[in-house]
Design a protein around this motif. Structure first.
Motif, mmCIF file in Angstrom:
data_model
loop_
_atom_site.group_PDB
_atom_site.id
_atom_site.type_symbol
_atom_site.label_atom_id
_atom_site.label_comp_id
_atom_site.label_asym_id
_atom_site.label_seq_id
_atom_site.Cartn_x
_atom_site.Cartn_y
_atom_site.Cartn_z
ATOM 1 N N ILE A 343 -11.811 -52.236 -64.735
ATOM 2 C CA ILE A 343 -11.369 -53.562 -65.174
ATOM 3 C C ILE A 343 -10.155 -54.009 -64.379
ATOM 4 O O ILE A 343 -10.068 -55.162 -63.932
ATOM 5 N N SER A 344 -9.219 -53.110 -64.169
ATOM 6 C CA SER A 344 -8.010 -53.453 -63.404
ATOM 7 C C SER A 344 -8.345 -53.824 -61.959
ATOM 8 O O SER A 344 -7.738 -54.732 -61.376
ATOM 9 N N ARG A 345 -9.321 -53.141 -61.378
ATOM 10 C CA ARG A 345 -9.716 -53.464 -60.007
ATOM 11 C C ARG A 345 -10.396 -54.834 -59.938
ATOM 12 O O ARG A 345 -10.171 -55.606 -58.984
ATOM 13 N N VAL A 346 -11.212 -55.173 -60.916
ATOM 14 C CA VAL A 346 -11.821 -56.501 -60.954
ATOM 15 C C VAL A 346 -10.736 -57.573 -60.985
ATOM 16 O O VAL A 346 -10.795 -58.577 -60.263
ATOM 17 N N GLU A 347 -9.714 -57.352 -61.797
ATOM 18 C CA GLU A 347 -8.598 -58.307 -61.866
ATOM 19 C C GLU A 347 -7.865 -58.406 -60.535
ATOM 20 O O GLU A 347 -7.460 -59.504 -60.108
ATOM 21 N N GLU A 348 -7.714 -57.295 -59.876
ATOM 22 C CA GLU A 348 -7.055 -57.278 -58.569
ATOM 23 C C GLU A 348 -7.849 -58.101 -57.555
ATOM 24 O O GLU A 348 -7.262 -58.856 -56.752
ATOM 25 N N LEU A 349 -9.177 -57.983 -57.588
ATOM 26 C CA LEU A 349 -10.013 -58.767 -56.680
ATOM 27 C C LEU A 349 -9.883 -60.257 -56.969
ATOM 28 O O LEU A 349 -9.809 -61.084 -56.047
ATOM 29 N N LEU A 350 -9.855 -60.618 -58.242
ATOM 30 C CA LEU A 350 -9.674 -62.022 -58.603
ATOM 31 C C LEU A 350 -8.343 -62.554 -58.082
ATOM 32 O O LEU A 350 -8.268 -63.660 -57.523
ATOM 33 N N GLU A 351 -7.293 -61.765 -58.239
ATOM 34 C CA GLU A 351 -5.973 -62.198 -57.792
ATOM 35 C C GLU A 351 -5.903 -62.284 -56.267
ATOM 36 O O GLU A 351 -5.204 -63.133 -55.711
ATOM 37 N N THR A 352 -6.654 -61.439 -55.584
ATOM 38 C CA THR A 352 -6.666 -61.445 -54.118
ATOM 39 C C THR A 352 -7.125 -62.783 -53.564
ATOM 40 O O THR A 352 -6.612 -63.267 -52.557
ATOM 41 N N VAL A 353 -8.120 -63.413 -54.222
ATOM 42 C CA VAL A 353 -8.636 -64.690 -53.726
ATOM 43 C C VAL A 353 -7.892 -65.883 -54.323
ATOM 44 O O VAL A 353 -8.258 -67.039 -54.088
ATOM 45 N N GLY A 354 -6.842 -65.606 -55.107
ATOM 46 C CA GLY A 354 -6.038 -66.688 -55.662
ATOM 47 C C GLY A 354 -6.577 -67.279 -56.941
ATOM 48 O O GLY A 354 -6.185 -68.386 -57.345
ATOM 49 N N CYS A 355 -7.473 -66.558 -57.605
ATOM 50 C CA CYS A 355 -8.010 -67.043 -58.877
ATOM 51 C C CYS A 355 -6.973 -66.886 -59.977
ATOM 52 O O CYS A 355 -6.356 -65.830 -60.108
ATOM 53 N N PRO A 356 -6.712 -67.920 -60.783
ATOM 54 C CA PRO A 356 -5.817 -67.742 -61.917
ATOM 55 C C PRO A 356 -6.381 -66.693 -62.869
ATOM 56 O O PRO A 356 -7.603 -66.606 -63.038
ATOM 57 N N THR A 357 -5.528 -65.907 -63.452
ATOM 58 C CA THR A 357 -5.987 -64.894 -64.410
ATOM 59 C C THR A 357 -5.350 -65.105 -65.773
ATOM 60 O O THR A 357 -5.133 -64.161 -66.527
ATOM 61 N N ASP A 358 -5.032 -66.355 -66.072
ATOM 62 C CA ASP A 358 -4.623 -66.727 -67.422
ATOM 63 C C ASP A 358 -5.074 -68.157 -67.666
ATOM 64 O O ASP A 358 -5.352 -68.914 -66.731
ATOM 65 N N LEU A 359 -5.167 -68.548 -68.920
ATOM 66 C CA LEU A 359 -5.723 -69.855 -69.266
ATOM 67 C C LEU A 359 -4.674 -70.957 -69.288
ATOM 68 O O LEU A 359 -5.027 -72.140 -69.204
ATOM 69 N N LYS A 360 -3.407 -70.589 -69.385
ATOM 70 C CA LYS A 360 -2.349 -71.595 -69.339
ATOM 71 C C LYS A 360 -2.354 -72.300 -67.985
ATOM 72 O O LYS A 360 -2.165 -73.518 -67.898
ATOM 73 N N THR A 361 -2.595 -71.525 -66.923
ATOM 74 C CA THR A 361 -2.634 -72.091 -65.573
ATOM 75 C C THR A 361 -3.751 -73.123 -65.432
ATOM 76 O O THR A 361 -3.621 -74.084 -64.665
ATOM 77 N N LEU A 362 -4.843 -72.965 -66.172
ATOM 78 C CA LEU A 362 -5.937 -73.929 -66.119
ATOM 79 C C LEU A 362 -5.589 -75.239 -66.807
ATOM 80 O O LEU A 362 -6.293 -76.240 -66.624
ATOM 81 N N GLY A 363 -4.545 -75.227 -67.627
ATOM 82 C CA GLY A 363 -4.171 -76.438 -68.352
ATOM 83 C C GLY A 363 -4.734 -76.507 -69.761
ATOM 84 O O GLY A 363 -4.617 -77.542 -70.427
#
Length: 412
Positions: A343-363
């Protein structure tokens, strides 16, 4: 000793798939097999690219009449379908070529059904409501992520209803898919990142989906029939590819090897979701996207850390295997530790491409949590695939944790 019988394997797929740099060269021959007047569906950006003009010229050189609809919009509004049908019904169009991202491909698939059978696209909202084969569709994706080039589902945004609605039918399956990574080289960096996040989410969700009892009656009435041994093959391949290619394609967007690996992973993901189906992250993202007007890929990616944590208690083995596939799990550690590493590695991959990983950032705003949960629970075609039962309250809790960026481990 009695041999163990494997679970039922189910797979839906186009009749032909061609993959590789330059493979668009096969399009004139493929289209000549099914049509004499081809409608090309694309968007304004792609219509101005030199490769697109060359592609159309090559088809015309085969003696095929070509019409072009270059007005496809993101998130496929119903109005696009109405426009295509109104303009080309009775025109002699007998096949469609879809060139572009997911919305272009989805538009061609549903337009082909309405052109063939009449009515309004609303007549086909839901599962198994398309009465028969539509006009043949050849798909050519120009992004690596949606998997729409091989799926028999299209998602339409109905403004009057204020929601996205799925049209799901085996009759939407493309005649052929031509997957040419060279066509992604002009894809903007933000779109490359968002579609990669979408593909990763597809793979994680389908690999951890619910396993269903696929009786003949169930298969005859449901498009999504759950995780099974055949979809697992595609998930394992896709996850392994994305583990290195996501980082590489961001570091060097001109790297054709990285582009190819990412596109092959997206194809694998499309093959998996075409039968197993997506789950909670996709069900919850749809109303969030309608409220915040944020991209689908970044929306599902932002939800994924919290959906994974919600599902972890009932999918430890699958997340542990993801940890192994992504090269971060210690073989000697306990399954739960390997699962958390995955799970932590999946999150790391998301962050690598600049994907937000929280919902506040989405607005997203906390006052909207209950509305989002209400809408998500209506997407029963997707919620039925989630391995852990979803309720209004559990969706609100996923949203709360996502808004707070609370990545503590969820237990039952």
């Amino acid at each position: 000793m009695t041999a163990r019988v494997a679970r039922t394997g189910v797979l839906r797929q186009p009749g032909t798939v061609l993959f590789g740099p330059g493979e668009r060269r096969h399009l004139p021959r493929l289209l000549a097999e099914v049509g004499r007047h081809v409608l090309v569906v694309t968007d304004a950006r792609m219509a101005g690219v030199a490769e697109f003009e060359d592609l159309v010229a090559a088809v015309e050189a085969r003696g095929i009449t070509v019409s072009v609809f270059a007005e496809a919009e993101p998130d496929l509004p119903r109005e696009n379908v109405l426009a295509v049908v109104d303009r080309y019904r009775g025109s002699g169009v007998d096949a469609l070529l879809a060139v572009g991202g997911g919305s272009c491909l989805d538009l061609a698939k549903v337009a082909a059904a309405v052109l063939a059978h009449g009515g309004d696209i609303r007549d086909y909202y839901g599962e198994f409501l398309v009465p028969g084969p539509g006009l043949p569709v050849v798909t050519v994706p120009t992004t690596a992520g949606t998997g729409a080039e091989v799926t028999c589902v299209s998602v339409v945004f109905d403004r009057e209803k204020g929601m996205k609605v799925g049209v799901a039918s085996p009759h939407l399956e493309p005649y052929a898919a031509v997957i040419d990574p060279e066509l992604t080289l002009s894809c903007p960096p933000s779109l490359t990142a968002a579609t990669a996040a979408d593909a990763l989410t597809h793979l994680v969700e389908t690999f951890t989906d619910r396993v269903k009892d696929v009786t003949p009656e169930f298969l005859a009435g449901h498009l999504y029939v759950g995780k099974n041994p055949l979809t697992d093959i595609f998930c394992r391949s896709g996850l392994t590819l994305l583990n290195s290619s996501m980082e590489s394609v961001v570091a060097d967007p001109s790297d054709i090897e990285a582009r190819s690996a990412t596109m092959l992973a997206a194809y694998n993901a499309g093959m998996a979701i075409n039968t197993a189906g997506t789950a909670a992250a996709h069900a919850i993202q749809s109303p969030i996207g309608a409220l915040t007007h944020t991209s689908h890929g970044f929306g599902v990616g932002a939800l994924l850390p919290y959906v994974m944590r919600f599902n972890l208690p009932v999918r430890v083995a699958e997340f542990a295997e993801i940890g192994t596939l992504l090269g971060v799990a210690d073989p000697g550690s306990a399954p739960l530790d390997r699962a958390k590493a995955g799970i932590s590695r999946v999150e790391e991959l998301l962050e690598t491409v600049g994907c937000p990983t929280d919902l506040k950032t989405l607005g997203l705003r906390p006052r909207d949590f209950s509305h989002v949960a209400d809408q998500a629970m209506r997407a029963t075609r997707l919620t039925a695939n989630n391995p852990r039962d979803l309720t209004h309250e559990s969706v609100v809790e996923i949203l709360r944790r996502g808004w707070d960026d609370d990545r503590t481990w969820w237990s039952v």
